[in-house]
Scaffold this motif. Structure first.
Motif, short mmCIF file in Angstrom:
data_model
loop_
_atom_site.label_atom_id
_atom_site.label_comp_id
_atom_site.label_asym_id
_atom_site.label_seq_id
_atom_site.Cartn_x
_atom_site.Cartn_y
_atom_site.Cartn_z
N THR A 231 43.20 45.61 39.82
CA THR A 231 42.22 44.69 39.21
C THR A 231 40.80 44.96 39.69
N PHE A 234 39.61 41.94 41.20
CA PHE A 234 39.46 40.89 40.19
C PHE A 234 38.01 40.83 39.68
N ILE A 237 37.59 39.71 36.07
CA ILE A 237 38.43 38.55 35.74
C ILE A 237 37.65 37.27 36.01
N LEU A 243 43.45 36.65 33.42
CA LEU A 243 44.24 37.49 34.31
C LEU A 243 45.67 37.63 33.80
N TYR A 246 45.60 39.99 30.97
CA TYR A 246 45.35 41.36 31.45
C TYR A 246 46.62 41.99 32.00
N TYR A 321 45.10 35.61 42.95
CA TYR A 321 43.74 35.55 42.38
C TYR A 321 42.96 34.39 42.98
#
Length: 351
Positions: A231, A234, A237, A243, A246, A321
């Motif tokens: 990621t 992230f 995101i 997320l 994704y 996350y």
């Protein structure tokens, strides 16, 4: 007299060896005009030819956004080149581009139509600017991809060795060569994992972030490092829903009239994330009390246990996350506190 230009978008359809170009212009009277350019090569010479073409058209750099679709690795060199030149670049995920094309009732698919569609998208929508990911995170992602490939290769070589050994016509020399190949893959896996560890240890901030994720019961260093690498920390995101989409964990339901289709995840996202979360989810339902309770509550209501396990994978990813963004360690009491009934005074204030 031509109306003033509000916005310009350069749509680029990226292929392995070539780039298809289309410049879209949105004027003050909300009319859109498009100019198709000649295809250029997907290398430095092609990038320079594209820039000369833009200069020839007197493009307003401050009003220009370059729109392209994420195509594996083939778009990366172009995106980095344009970003370093000061252009505003937007790299779109293929799912969003496909849905936009469907909204236009575009049935045919050619490079010329695709770059025109991207130019139109850039003119109509306010897109999120793209910037290159951190060098360390790019390296971590490359290592995690290499490790993923070698894990599959290890299984292939192990199965092949077993087949050779159990064959009625087994050749000792062939068995020896196959065992060497398997050993080489195992050695390279150890080297990659050690390199991932050294890479994270060399970045204090990244190392701390990884520790937050490792605090979740069931999440190992390799699982955390792979998720962060895939990621890019992230970076692009902005929400849990994005997320999940994704990673391909977004739920798809098809119903029409009396027809009731089965509910399932789309699997149209990053398969590397789903793959790396499989084993941690199996561990989490044993050692993580919160997720164990969550899994046991879902399992009886699902046709197959794997469905409940996939829900645990999704929950693990969203939890990672959240901890990464908030810079927090895992708190096993957090969810219990959320589920506890609030005092009467708080409920009255909420009303």
């Amino acid at each position: 007299m031509e109306p003033p230009v509000l916005k310009q978008a350069l749509g680029i359809d990226v292929a392995k060896d070539s780039l298809s170009l289309c410049l879209g212009t949105l004027t003050q009277d909300l009319e859109k005009q498009f100019i198709a350019g000649s295809d250029v090569s997907n290398d430095d010479k092609g990038f320079q030819r594209m820039e000369k073409w833009l200069v020839k058209l007197s493009v307003h750099p401050q009003k220009l956004v370059v729109v392209m679709e994420a195509t594996g690795v083939y778009h990366e060199a172009l995106a980095v080149y344009l970003h370093e030149k000061g252009y505003t670049v937007s790299v779109m995920q293929s799912g969003r581009v496909k849905r936009y094309a469907q909204s236009l009732s575009q049935r045919s698919k050619t490079d010329a139509l695709d770059c025109r569609m991207l130019a139109m998208l850039g003119c109509e929508r306010k897109l999120t600017p793209w910037s290159p990911p951190d060098k360390t995170l790019r390296h971590l992602k490359a290592l995690s991809r290499e490790r993923s490939f070698l894990l599959k290769e290890k299984n292939v070589e192990k199965n092949r060795l077993h087949a050779i050994e159990t064959s009625a016509y087994s050749n000792p020399k062939e068995v020896k060569r196959q065992a060497k190949r398997l050993k080489l893959v195992e050695v390279q896996l150890q080297e990659i994992e050690a390199e991932m560890k050294d890479l994270v240890d060399g970045d204090a901030a990244l190392g701390k972030k990884i520790q937050y994720l490792e605090s979740i019961p069931g999440i190992s260093f390799l699982s955390a490092a792979t998720v962060v690498g895939e990621t890019c920390g992230f970076k692009e995101i902005t929400s849990a829903k994005q997320l999940a989409s994704y990673a391909g964990y977004d739920v798809v339901l098809k119903e029409s009239g009396t027809f009731r289709g089965s509910t399932k995840i789309s699997k149209k996202g990053n398969s590397h994330l789903r793959s790396i979360l499989h084993m941690p989810s199996m561990t989490a339902v044993r050692v993580n009390p919160t997720l164990k309770q969550f899994y046991n509550r879902l399992k009886p209501n699902k046709a197959k246990p794997i469905i409940a396990l996939v829900a645990v994978q999704r929950k693990l990813l969203l939890l990672m996350y959240s901890l990464y963004k908030k810079n927090e360690y895992y708190n096993p009491q957090f969810e219990k506190k959320q589920q506890e009934p609030k005092p009467l005074l708080h409920r009255i204030e909420a009303i």
